[in-house]
Design an enzyme around this catalytic site. Sequence first.
Site, PDB file in Angstrom:
ATOM      1  N   LYS A  80       5.294  15.380  -9.296  1.00 48.06           N
ATOM      2  CA  LYS A  80       3.912  15.064  -9.637  1.00 48.06           C
ATOM      3  C   LYS A  80       3.197  16.279  -9.914  1.00 48.06           C
ATOM      4  O   LYS A  80       3.352  17.214  -9.051  1.00 48.06           O
ATOM      5  CB  LYS A  80       3.030  14.079  -8.455  1.00 48.06           C
ATOM      6  N   SER A 155      -2.618   7.149  -9.260  1.00 48.11           N
ATOM      7  CA  SER A 155      -2.686   8.309 -10.090  1.00 48.11           C
ATOM      8  C   SER A 155      -1.115   8.773 -10.287  1.00 48.11           C
ATOM      9  O   SER A 155      -1.058   9.487 -11.352  1.00 48.11           O
ATOM     10  CB  SER A 155      -3.609   9.390  -9.725  1.00 48.11           C
ATOM     11  N   SER A 179      -2.313   5.667  -4.342  1.00 48.07           N
ATOM     12  CA  SER A 179      -1.497   6.430  -5.795  1.00 48.07           C
ATOM     13  C   SER A 179      -0.029   6.583  -5.574  1.00 48.07           C
ATOM     14  O   SER A 179       0.426   6.854  -6.655  1.00 48.07           O
ATOM     15  CB  SER A 179      -2.261   7.707  -6.196  1.00 48.07           C
TER      16      SER A 179
HETATM   17  N1  GLN Z   1      -7.249   5.063  -7.365  1.00 47.06           N
HETATM   18  C1  GLN Z   1      -7.657   5.673  -6.387  1.00 47.06           C
HETATM   19  C2  GLN Z   1      -8.633   6.585  -7.007  1.00 47.06           C
HETATM   20  O1  GLN Z   1      -9.008   6.539  -7.971  1.00 47.06           O
HETATM   21  C3  GLN Z   1      -6.647   6.431  -5.524  1.00 47.06           C
HETATM   22  C4  GLN Z   1      -6.259   7.569  -6.063  1.00 47.06           C
HETATM   23  C5  GLN Z   1      -5.193   8.247  -5.208  1.00 47.06           C
HETATM   24  O2  GLN Z   1      -4.713   7.851  -4.282  1.00 47.06           O
HETATM   25  N2  GLN Z   1      -4.826   9.473  -5.488  1.00 47.06           N
HETATM   26  O3  GLN Z   1      -9.395   7.441  -6.034  1.00 47.06           O
END
Ligand code: GLN
Length: 495
Positions: A80, A155, A179
């Site tokens: 990532k 994400s 995410s």
């Molecule tokens: N979807 C969540 C957010 O937008 C979690 C994001 C994540 O875990 N990096 O914050």
Amino acid sequence: MTDVIRFSAARTAAAIAAGELSALEATQAALDRIAKVDDRINAFLHVDVDGAVAAARDVDRRRAAGERLGPLAGVPLALKDVLTARGMPTTCGSRMLEGWKPPYDATVVSKLRAAGVVIIGKVNMDEFAMGSSTENSAYGPTRNPWDTDRIPGGSSGGSAAAVAAFETPISIGTDTGGSIRQPAAVCGLVGVKPTYGGVSRYGLVAFSSSLDQAGPLARTVTDAALLHAAIAGHDPLDTTSIELPVPGVVAAAASRDLRGVRIGVVRELSGDGYDIGVRARFSDALEVLVGLGAEVVEVSCPHFTYALPAYYLIAPSECSSNLARFDAMRFGLRIGDDGEAGAEEVMTRTRGAGFGAEVKRRIILGTYALSSGYYDAYYGQAQKVRTLISQDFAAAYERVDVLVSPTTPTVAFRLGEKIDDPVAMYLSDLCTIPSNLAGGPAMSLPIGLADGLPVGFQIMAPTFADDRLYQVGGALEAALDAARGHPFLDDAPAL
Ligand code: GLN
């Protein structure tokens, strides 16, 4: 061996160790697959051909010299783009860091290199890990290999899509509110958020420091365990890293029997708002667990209802502070430095141009929640809710060994469907956020299809009992594979 790309990581490494396959061939197979499909998937932001070939050659040389290789040596991996790796750019999916090449490796990356894992390149993500669909990337959305009109989750959407599209057998994602688990669920993969403090955050560009955690995505529970074991462990470079032995996740993944295991179904994580197909697959999986000897009971965690609002105060608050470092002076982008404008003006222009809409929304929200006069009402309250959620977990774990729920309320939605409705997007993480707030580990694994799309099953465990996820996940996966007659990912489209 034309089907090398479909090998699990464990099988790839075993073939390399046995001399049936070279690391270079495995790497070349990944590179060829990326060349063939990635224009349709858009998982990769950067492919490091030279670095990957050199790493693969090194593994082959060590094997030829008679060295005993580790269980992931020679296996291709997608990283990532929020973790630093020397020699590669790190963008965090943002224009703000376009072209920035960090001078150091994240600890996760050093550990991967030491394990002989071949880092193929950097993969797409929502900007600074804020999002649930990878549509917030400045480099265009990634697509779900099961249906390229749908989101791969976020994400860590690039990490999930790369593995589901058979570009690499394993990948690294990060999980602040879901995410890793949410993209794993909607792409039909195994994804694990380790216990907070179990994997070093050194070199992981911070979104919300008290929640962020890197972890594995894979096609099997065993592959996830091997990758988890490779990246975990205490790191003096991260002050929140915990000095405890890594739980025995690899051995636990081999479990096939759940006699005596108590499983709690979280009452608050079901019901209205969950797809019918998701609920049906979830009930089927519970029956399989009972068949394996587990005792399944319902457990109430009353404060989980407030997890989402608490998260959307805590995470933006921390991000508003963390992202202050992108000031046009030290990293990446600088806009409007015309020789006349002062530093503050350049900063304003750069941050205005460099950050996308969602990142700006969160910075504004977080700055407001932390401002004096509102601090107690918002941030302070959210921290109290966080404590109550930890207490709910503690009370539940007096009665059961693990807690379970669907990973996501719905299967993968269509690209564009929720982009203009941030609250609907935030709801994707309803089930995953409690574990981030309390710090415990959690896994998502595929339990079947609804409307032809993957459904994820979430397992949560107490802090530093990460092995329990693998014990329950390993047994469930084996039972489902046996009933189906083949591994879950065999049903994925060929592309
Ligand atoms: N979807 C969540 C957010 O937008 C979690 C994001 C994540 O875990 N990096 O914050």
